[in-house]
Structures are given as C-alpha cells and as structure tokens.
Design an enzyme around this catalytic site. Sequence first.
Site, PDB file in Angstrom:
ATOM      1  N   TYR A 147    -119.505   8.498  18.720  1.00  0.00           N
ATOM      2  CA  TYR A 147    -120.992   7.973  18.672  1.00  0.00           C
ATOM      3  C   TYR A 147    -121.547   7.064  19.509  1.00  0.00           C
ATOM      4  O   TYR A 147    -122.676   7.145  19.682  1.00  0.00           O
ATOM      5  CB  TYR A 147    -121.314   7.425  17.009  1.00  0.00           C
ATOM      6  N   ASP A 195    -113.245  20.756   2.281  1.00  0.00           N
ATOM      7  CA  ASP A 195    -114.745  20.368   2.387  1.00  0.00           C
ATOM      8  C   ASP A 195    -115.233  20.251   3.591  1.00  0.00           C
ATOM      9  O   ASP A 195    -116.395  19.839   4.022  1.00  0.00           O
ATOM     10  CB  ASP A 195    -114.541  18.552   1.965  1.00  0.00           C
ATOM     11  N   GLN A 207    -113.430  17.017  19.371  1.00  0.00           N
ATOM     12  CA  GLN A 207    -113.093  18.424  18.686  1.00  0.00           C
ATOM     13  C   GLN A 207    -111.792  18.918  18.631  1.00  0.00           C
ATOM     14  O   GLN A 207    -111.428  19.832  17.903  1.00  0.00           O
ATOM     15  CB  GLN A 207    -114.290  19.194  19.608  1.00  0.00           C
ATOM     16  N   GLU A 217    -111.725  15.894   4.500  1.00  0.00           N
ATOM     17  CA  GLU A 217    -111.716  15.343   5.778  1.00  0.00           C
ATOM     18  C   GLU A 217    -111.574  14.017   5.786  1.00  0.00           C
ATOM     19  O   GLU A 217    -112.061  13.143   5.134  1.00  0.00           O
ATOM     20  CB  GLU A 217    -113.063  15.550   6.267  1.00  0.00           C
ATOM     21  N   LYS A 271    -120.794  17.525   1.285  1.00  0.00           N
ATOM     22  CA  LYS A 271    -119.670  18.323   1.257  1.00  0.00           C
ATOM     23  C   LYS A 271    -118.490  17.704   0.269  1.00  0.00           C
ATOM     24  O   LYS A 271    -117.870  18.375  -0.380  1.00  0.00           O
ATOM     25  CB  LYS A 271    -119.325  18.640   2.457  1.00  0.00           C
TER      26      LYS A 271
END
Length: 220
Positions: free
Chosen positions: A48, A82, A59, A36, A18
């Site tokens: 992660y 993007d 989020q 981003e 993207k």
Amino acid sequence: MKEQLNMITMAGMIGVGKTTYTQHMAKMFQAEPLFEEVSENPILDAYYSEPTKYAFSLQIYFLNQRVKSIKRGMKFDRAILDRSIYEDALFTQVNNINGNISDVEWQLYQDLLANMMDDVRIISESTNQSPELLVYLHAPFDLVLEKIKRRGRPYEQVEGRPDLLAYYKQLHTLYDEWYANYDHSAKMSIDVSQFDILTNKDQEIVAKKIQDKWATLQKN
C-alpha cells in the site's frame, strides 16, 4: 443428486465482508472456515505504501497461499474459503493495467496460475473435492468504503489518498465484469447491503439462498 456441498468460495471487493460471511456460513453449514491470514502477510502493508515495488511479490505470495488453502480445504468434508484464487488474478491484472506489474510479470503470473491449478485438478480428481460454488458478495461503493473505514486497518484508509480511492473505485467497477465472466465453478451473487449477517435471522436466510442455489444446480 449430490446433496452435500463440499467447498464454497466467498468472493468480493476489499472490505465487502468475505471474512464475516465465511465465519457465519461455516457455522451454518458445519464447515471448516479457511481465512486469509492478513496479519501474517509480510508484504501487504508495504504494498500500500509502494505498490510498484511490491505488487508482483504480493500477488505471488497470495497465489501460493490460495493454493495452500484449496489443498487444505480438500481435507475436510466441508470447507469455506474466504477468497477465490481467481480474484487474485483480477488484482494482478489491475496492477498490470496500472503499471505496477510489467507485461512479462503478468504473463509469468498467468503461467504459474495455470500450472498450479493443473496440480489442484489432479488432486481434486483423486479426492472428489474442489471449489464447487462461488458466492460473490457485492455492495454499493459507499458501503464498501464505510466497511473499510470501520475495520480500521491504517494502510487501507483513503483519507488523504486520492490514488487509493481511485484504485478502490477501479476494482469495484471491474469486479462485476469479473463475476460475469467467471466460469471455473457454479456461482451466485449476494447483495450484502440487503442483510445484517451478524443476526441469526439473516444468517439463516443467506444459508438457505446458498443451499437453494446448490439444489437447483443439482437438478439441472
């Protein structure tokens, strides 16, 4: 017929390209690229490592950043984003399915998204600027993994992480369903395995596909 396409949104799986497509299509369309900012994200790396602990915070962070990006895009004659704000809802839903986000948090997220998009719609009515075309970038799963490995972010690598590999497979499967159900703007899809977007020739081909799609939409 509205000849100028003011705001394009790139969408697609982690690692599909993207940012690269945004960069080159911004050049082709003489648009402002809005990226981003991964390097400035204070939560992504931690997510992660401990998704259950950080999923909801991540989020909410992305939701806030995405709304800011849309509002910034409205200030330019042409802009390319993007990632779509609605993709973030997919990621949030997957985290809910996987037990990283509770049902209460998932409902709260959906309420926040709806309220924020109401605000964006009010602004777009006064500026006549809003995301008009979503370009869905997709590729075979093996190619996506290759691209993720090539860009080299340590926390994204699947070696020794069967849980992360399963997560990527889950997202890759759900993305096509997400795109099929997407109805917040016009949309089109591009198989990135068919193009080398680093070459001028393929940049021109992809830009023409986007422009032709827009022209077709304006005739209907």
